[in-house]
Scaffold this active site. Structure first.
Site, PDB file in Angstrom:
ATOM      1  N   ARG A 310      -7.851   8.143   7.935  1.00 47.41           N
ATOM      2  CA  ARG A 310      -9.227   7.668   8.143  1.00 47.41           C
ATOM      3  C   ARG A 310      -9.741   6.670   7.096  1.00 47.41           C
ATOM      4  O   ARG A 310     -10.832   6.132   7.252  1.00 47.41           O
ATOM      5  CB  ARG A 310     -10.229   8.828   8.237  1.00 47.41           C
ATOM      6  CG  ARG A 310     -10.078   9.685   9.462  1.00 47.41           C
ATOM      7  CD  ARG A 310     -11.400  10.301   9.858  1.00 47.41           C
ATOM      8  NE  ARG A 310     -11.894  11.237   8.870  1.00 47.41           N
ATOM      9  CZ  ARG A 310     -13.101  11.790   8.905  1.00 47.41           C
ATOM     10  NH1 ARG A 310     -13.943  11.476   9.880  1.00 47.41           N
ATOM     11  NH2 ARG A 310     -13.495  12.641   7.984  1.00 47.41           N
ATOM     12  N   ASP A 311      -8.993   6.411   6.036  1.00 48.17           N
ATOM     13  CA  ASP A 311      -9.457   5.425   5.052  1.00 48.17           C
ATOM     14  C   ASP A 311      -8.276   4.641   4.494  1.00 48.17           C
ATOM     15  O   ASP A 311      -8.154   4.429   3.291  1.00 48.17           O
ATOM     16  CB  ASP A 311     -10.226   6.113   3.923  1.00 48.17           C
ATOM     17  CG  ASP A 311     -11.046   5.114   3.105  1.00 48.17           C
ATOM     18  OD1 ASP A 311     -11.393   4.051   3.651  1.00 48.17           O
ATOM     19  OD2 ASP A 311     -11.342   5.403   1.942  1.00 48.17           O
ATOM     20  N   LEU A 312      -7.405   4.215   5.409  1.00 44.11           N
ATOM     21  CA  LEU A 312      -6.238   3.428   4.997  1.00 44.11           C
ATOM     22  C   LEU A 312      -6.685   2.009   4.679  1.00 44.11           C
ATOM     23  O   LEU A 312      -7.268   1.332   5.520  1.00 44.11           O
ATOM     24  CB  LEU A 312      -5.201   3.425   6.130  1.00 44.11           C
ATOM     25  CG  LEU A 312      -3.825   2.872   5.777  1.00 44.11           C
ATOM     26  CD1 LEU A 312      -3.112   3.812   4.821  1.00 44.11           C
ATOM     27  CD2 LEU A 312      -2.986   2.653   7.028  1.00 44.11           C
TER      28      LEU A 312
END
Length: 503
Positions: A310-312
């Site tokens: 979710r926060d690549l």
């Protein structure tokens, strides 16, 4: 392509004169040279070897899937699956994939790692047979043992080499009735034994494979593989005492040398932005892209739980001294249940510029959300530019819009960072750009899975569909952040803003 029956049987691809690729022996779950077989949930594999017969077969668990296994004239083998929507055969798996898939490129007692440069190294306790040839990147001579084995005095031990394709088992012996501990004891009692491993890892490790010859065709994997136990001499007690005495007498000298080295490193520290920057040639960037892809594949399909990051983003990809990428910062990650494919959340967290449209606008996230972020990363690595905050004056487009515009104009090579230079494999770069655009397509169902991404990136023969319009390619000012819900949070710079509520 067939089964080589000598020793412990293994699947091979060969010409009339030589082996092109070795898929390894059957370990009760998969062939050791095809670790990705454990991710094939749509297939069931069987290998039978007894006194009456020997054969390998596969069953497709879903009747709607059509698959075939082929050997091509160019010396590759592929598993193809039929895609009804596009009416075409898609490459599901292929071999050989990389230089390490060639048969024993690093020679006896050498280990091949496609993520390293150079790709060959010697097992612990061994040195190159020909240092001159190794320096010239010809490692086919392999490695030689530094210290002779000392079987008779009982000072030998073992080194476990994890995540590997087991060595060539043509001359190995197998005893399925032994435990792994009994296998170790047998190897220690045989002065010719060079290695041992479990023959069946399906349950508790059972069976025994013994090697008494040189170990050839060893390679490392980022996931899967087995752990052979290679013999090593532990040395005589007199040798250990001599080492300790030498260390005590040389302590002062080591301190002086260490101080000199430290001072020299400080002088060179300021010149390292340039050295590291120069190291980002295309080969390095391609290795980083492949490393991130394999890491995401592990999170999505190979780990015990399916994990959505979710926060690549670029700042969450760490590089070690060998420029090997590691995915970091799992503070926003979510674990999916066995039957979950997507989740809807009212609190959107992450970094704007990397978030998929369906997540930023509707709070829906899935593995395809990470795929979108990966596609942004691929285009950033190729171009050397950030997606957020970089606009191209001609049409005021961000990086995705610029890449899409160049693609439609058939000028996508203009996207490549100038610092890479002019000498790079154009076909490989073109394939990476195309995969990046496939990953950032607006509709999540159009984006590939990470298993498909890894195959597409590594295959020169895979047929890639043409990408559709990316998400978030509007001109400056046409996307209104204020229209989003008050419970959403974004990163407007390099930092990440998370929800205020405790988790």
């Amino acid at each position: 392509m067939g089964i080589h029956a000598n020793g412990d049987p293994q699947v091979i691809l060969q010409t009339t004169k030589s082996w092109l690729w070795r898929g390894g022996n059957w370990d009760g779950v998969r062939f050791t040279g095809i670790p990705e077989m454990k991710t094939y949930s749509a297939f069931n594999f069987t290998f039978v070897d007894n006194e009456e017969e020997m054969y390998y077969m596969y069953h497709i668990l879903d009747d709607s899937i059509i698959s075939r296994l082929v050997v091509n004239y160019d010396g590759t083998t592929q598993r193809l699956v039929w895609l009804n929507e596009s009416s075409m055969w898609n490459v599901f798996w292929f071999a050989p994939k990389d230089p390490c898939d060639k048969v024993s490129p690093c020679g006896p007692f050498g280990v091949c790692n496609p993520n390293d440069s150079p790709m060959c190294e010697c097992l612990q306790g061994f040195d190159p047979e020909s240092p001159t040839n190794w320096a010239m990147r010809d490692q086919s001579d392999g490695c030689v043992r530094l210290t002779p084995l000392d079987c008779r005095n009982g000072t030998d031990g073992f080194i476990t080499v994890s995540m590997t394709k087991l060595p060539d088992t043509s001359d190995a012996t197998v005893n399925m009735s032994m435990t792994l501990d009994e296998c170790r004891t047998l190897c220690l009692s045989n002065c010719s034994c060079t290695d041992y491993a479990s023959a069946d890892i399906a349950g508790n490790e059972t069976g025994c494979i013994i090697w008494t010859t040189e170990l050839t065709d060893l390679r490392l994997y980022t996931y899967g593989g087995q752990s052979p136990n290679q013999g090593e001499s532990q040395g005589h007690k007199q040798g250990v005492v001599a080492v300790v005495v030498s260390v005590l007498l040389g302590t002062l000298l080591i301190i002086v040398i260490g101080f000199c080295i430290l001072m020299k490193k400080k002088k060179k520290k300021k010149r390292r932005d340039k050295v590291k920057g120069a190291s980002l040639d295309w080969s390095t960037r391609y290795s980083i892209i492949m490393g991130i892809a394999r890491g995401l594949l592990y999170l999505h399909e190979d780990s015990r739980f399916r994990i959505i990051h979710r926060d690549l983003k670029a700042s969450n990809i760490l590089l070690d001294k060998k420029m090997t990428p590691k995915i970091s910062d799992f503070g926003m990650a979510r674990i999916f249940g066995g039957d979950e494919t997507e989740v809807n959340t009212r609190k959107v967290v992450g970094t704007y510029g990397y978030m998929a449209p369906e997540y930023a606008m509707d709070g829906i996230f899935s593995v395809k959300s990470d795929v979108f972020s990966f596609g942004v990363l691929v285009l950033e690595i190729i171009s050397g530019q950030k997606n957020r905050g970089v606009y191209y004056s001609e049409s005021h487009l961000n990086l995705l819009g610029h890449a899409w515009s160049l693609w439609k104009e058939e000028n996508c090579m203009e996207l490549v960072d100038e610092s890479i230079g002019q000498e790079f494999p154009m076909a490989e770069v073109f394939r990476c750009i195309k995969v990046g655009l496939l990953c950032v397509q607006e509709r999540p169902e159009d984006r590939p899975t990470m298993s498909s991404v890894v195959l597409m990136l590594g295959s020169e023969n895979a047929l890639l569909p043409n990408p559709k319009r990316p998400g978030f390619i509007a001109a400056r000012g046409s996307f209104d952040l204020d229209s989003l819900t008050n419970q959403e949070s974004f990163t407007m710079n390099a930092m990440t803003i998370t929800v205020v509520d405790g988790r």
